[in-house]
Design a protein around this motif. Sequence first.
Motif, mmCIF file in Angstrom:
data_model
loop_
_atom_site.group_PDB
_atom_site.id
_atom_site.type_symbol
_atom_site.label_atom_id
_atom_site.label_comp_id
_atom_site.label_asym_id
_atom_site.label_seq_id
_atom_site.Cartn_x
_atom_site.Cartn_y
_atom_site.Cartn_z
ATOM 1 N N THR A 128 0.826 -1.198 0.000
ATOM 2 C CA THR A 128 0.000 0.000 0.000
ATOM 3 C C THR A 128 0.864 1.253 0.000
ATOM 4 N N ASN A 129 0.258 2.356 -0.413
ATOM 5 C CA ASN A 129 0.965 3.624 -0.527
ATOM 6 C C ASN A 129 1.014 4.384 0.794
ATOM 7 N N ASP A 130 0.075 4.106 1.686
ATOM 8 C CA ASP A 130 -0.024 4.819 2.965
ATOM 9 C C ASP A 130 0.196 3.822 4.100
ATOM 10 N N GLU A 131 1.071 4.158 5.037
ATOM 11 C CA GLU A 131 1.394 3.230 6.129
ATOM 12 C C GLU A 131 0.214 2.999 7.070
ATOM 13 N N LEU A 132 -0.801 3.851 7.005
ATOM 14 C CA LEU A 132 -1.981 3.664 7.844
ATOM 15 C C LEU A 132 -3.076 2.863 7.138
ATOM 16 N N ILE A 133 -2.748 2.313 5.973
ATOM 17 C CA ILE A 133 -3.670 1.434 5.251
ATOM 18 C C ILE A 133 -2.970 0.102 5.005
ATOM 19 N N ASP A 134 -3.714 -0.978 5.215
ATOM 20 C CA ASP A 134 -3.203 -2.304 4.901
ATOM 21 C C ASP A 134 -4.314 -3.082 4.201
ATOM 22 N N ILE A 135 -3.941 -3.948 3.286
ATOM 23 C CA ILE A 135 -4.889 -4.885 2.680
ATOM 24 C C ILE A 135 -4.387 -6.282 2.990
ATOM 25 N N THR A 136 -5.147 -7.012 3.774
ATOM 26 C CA THR A 136 -4.713 -8.343 4.183
ATOM 27 C C THR A 136 -4.817 -9.316 3.020
ATOM 28 N N GLU A 137 -4.248 -10.491 3.210
ATOM 29 C CA GLU A 137 -4.318 -11.525 2.178
ATOM 30 C C GLU A 137 -5.759 -11.934 1.895
ATOM 31 N N ALA A 138 -6.641 -11.713 2.875
ATOM 32 C CA ALA A 138 -8.058 -12.038 2.688
ATOM 33 C C ALA A 138 -8.812 -10.900 2.003
ATOM 34 N N GLY A 139 -8.103 -9.798 1.681
ATOM 35 C CA GLY A 139 -8.744 -8.680 0.995
ATOM 36 C C GLY A 139 -9.428 -7.688 1.912
ATOM 37 N N VAL A 140 -9.166 -7.773 3.223
ATOM 38 C CA VAL A 140 -9.750 -6.830 4.174
ATOM 39 C C VAL A 140 -8.924 -5.545 4.155
ATOM 40 N N VAL A 141 -9.596 -4.409 4.000
ATOM 41 C CA VAL A 141 -8.911 -3.119 4.048
ATOM 42 C C VAL A 141 -8.902 -2.652 5.501
ATOM 43 N N VAL A 142 -7.701 -2.517 6.057
ATOM 44 C CA VAL A 142 -7.545 -2.129 7.457
ATOM 45 C C VAL A 142 -6.939 -0.727 7.500
ATOM 46 N N VAL A 143 -7.597 0.179 8.210
ATOM 47 C CA VAL A 143 -7.109 1.559 8.288
ATOM 48 C C VAL A 143 -6.969 1.981 9.746
ATOM 49 N N GLY A 144 -5.945 2.788 10.018
ATOM 50 C CA GLY A 144 -5.743 3.301 11.366
ATOM 51 C C GLY A 144 -4.652 2.572 12.122
ATOM 52 N N PRO A 145 -4.242 3.125 13.258
ATOM 53 C CA PRO A 145 -3.132 2.554 14.036
ATOM 54 C C PRO A 145 -3.519 1.271 14.770
ATOM 55 N N ASP A 146 -2.560 0.365 14.908
ATOM 56 C CA ASP A 146 -2.807 -0.930 15.552
ATOM 57 C C ASP A 146 -3.186 -0.794 17.022
ATOM 58 N N GLU A 147 -2.694 0.252 17.684
ATOM 59 C CA GLU A 147 -2.927 0.378 19.120
ATOM 60 C C GLU A 147 -4.308 0.941 19.456
ATOM 61 N N ALA A 148 -5.050 1.396 18.466
ATOM 62 C CA ALA A 148 -6.368 1.989 18.713
ATOM 63 C C ALA A 148 -7.441 0.898 18.835
ATOM 64 N N PRO A 149 -8.576 1.205 19.479
ATOM 65 C CA PRO A 149 -9.702 0.264 19.497
ATOM 66 C C PRO A 149 -10.098 -0.094 18.063
ATOM 67 N N THR A 150 -10.448 -1.361 17.829
ATOM 68 C CA THR A 150 -10.729 -1.830 16.472
ATOM 69 C C THR A 150 -12.185 -2.246 16.313
ATOM 70 N N VAL A 151 -12.769 -1.808 15.206
ATOM 71 C CA VAL A 151 -14.110 -2.274 14.848
ATOM 72 C C VAL A 151 -14.047 -2.923 13.477
ATOM 73 N N GLN A 152 -14.945 -3.873 13.263
ATOM 74 C CA GLN A 152 -15.098 -4.500 11.947
ATOM 75 C C GLN A 152 -16.409 -4.004 11.348
ATOM 76 N N ILE A 153 -16.362 -3.657 10.068
ATOM 77 C CA ILE A 153 -17.568 -3.192 9.377
ATOM 78 C C ILE A 153 -17.761 -4.039 8.128
ATOM 79 N N TRP A 154 -18.934 -4.655 8.012
ATOM 80 C CA TRP A 154 -19.302 -5.410 6.820
ATOM 81 C C TRP A 154 -20.295 -4.573 6.025
ATOM 82 N N GLU A 155 -20.021 -4.393 4.744
ATOM 83 C CA GLU A 155 -20.872 -3.547 3.913
ATOM 84 C C GLU A 155 -20.895 -4.076 2.491
#
Length: 245
Positions: A56-83
């Motif tokens: 990815t171009n931005d260190e605050l964005i990741d795309i996992t091998e499963a295709g999940v787009v993850v945004v934000g810092p790892d230490e923050a509270p995490t939510v999952q959104i299905w849409e």
Amino acid sequence: MNAKPNKNTKVLQTKSNNGMLITVVALIAVAVVVLGGVVWMAQRGGEANPITFGETNDELIDITEAGVVVVGPDEAPTVQIWEDYMCPACGSFEAQYGESISEAVEAGDLQVEFHALNFLNGQSGSGEYSTRALAAIQCVAAKDSLPVFFDVKNAFFAEQPGEGGGDLSARELADIAESAGANADSVECIGNVESNGGMDKASDSADNAQQSIREITDRVSTPTVAHEGEVVDIGNAAWLQDIIA
């Protein structure tokens, strides 16, 4: 006995000679252009600007091998959104909470895992709009900045086609993304998702999202939000504040 040619003798340049010379030069020029195009296509493999999950171009964005787009810092509270990008309720959710979510992520107060489904493909004219829009947003996630990702995501929902036959082509999605600020790499990737492997990646990602939502709930519906393994009541207008407080 043949007469020796005079050193000063010159070949007569007739119109026929000139025409033949021009034709040969023109054919050589065309051959060079064609050969250059073939080499260019070979180098690109016929796939214009594909994406690779994990890059990815931005260190605050990741795309996992499963295709999940993850945004934000790892230490923050995490939510999952299905849409689903064809889902009207998801469009309403984006309009109501999209800005608050993006502000929380950009402030470092929240991490979000976006799981996109495509079970509403059949509601589009092409029968694959949900997958196409997912492929498009993955292009932006891979090749652009975090603020642009959120702006394009919001624009896709704002321009969402109506259920029951509505649709947007890859080129139309690319135009929407460009208007929302996407860079040239993102726009090219979106416009070519039909040929650069983007649709296949998106389809697999949607299948993975189907599996992951079933780990949280028996009801596969969108939008669904989860936090710490539990479905969040998004009917509670303060749900986001409660999580990041």
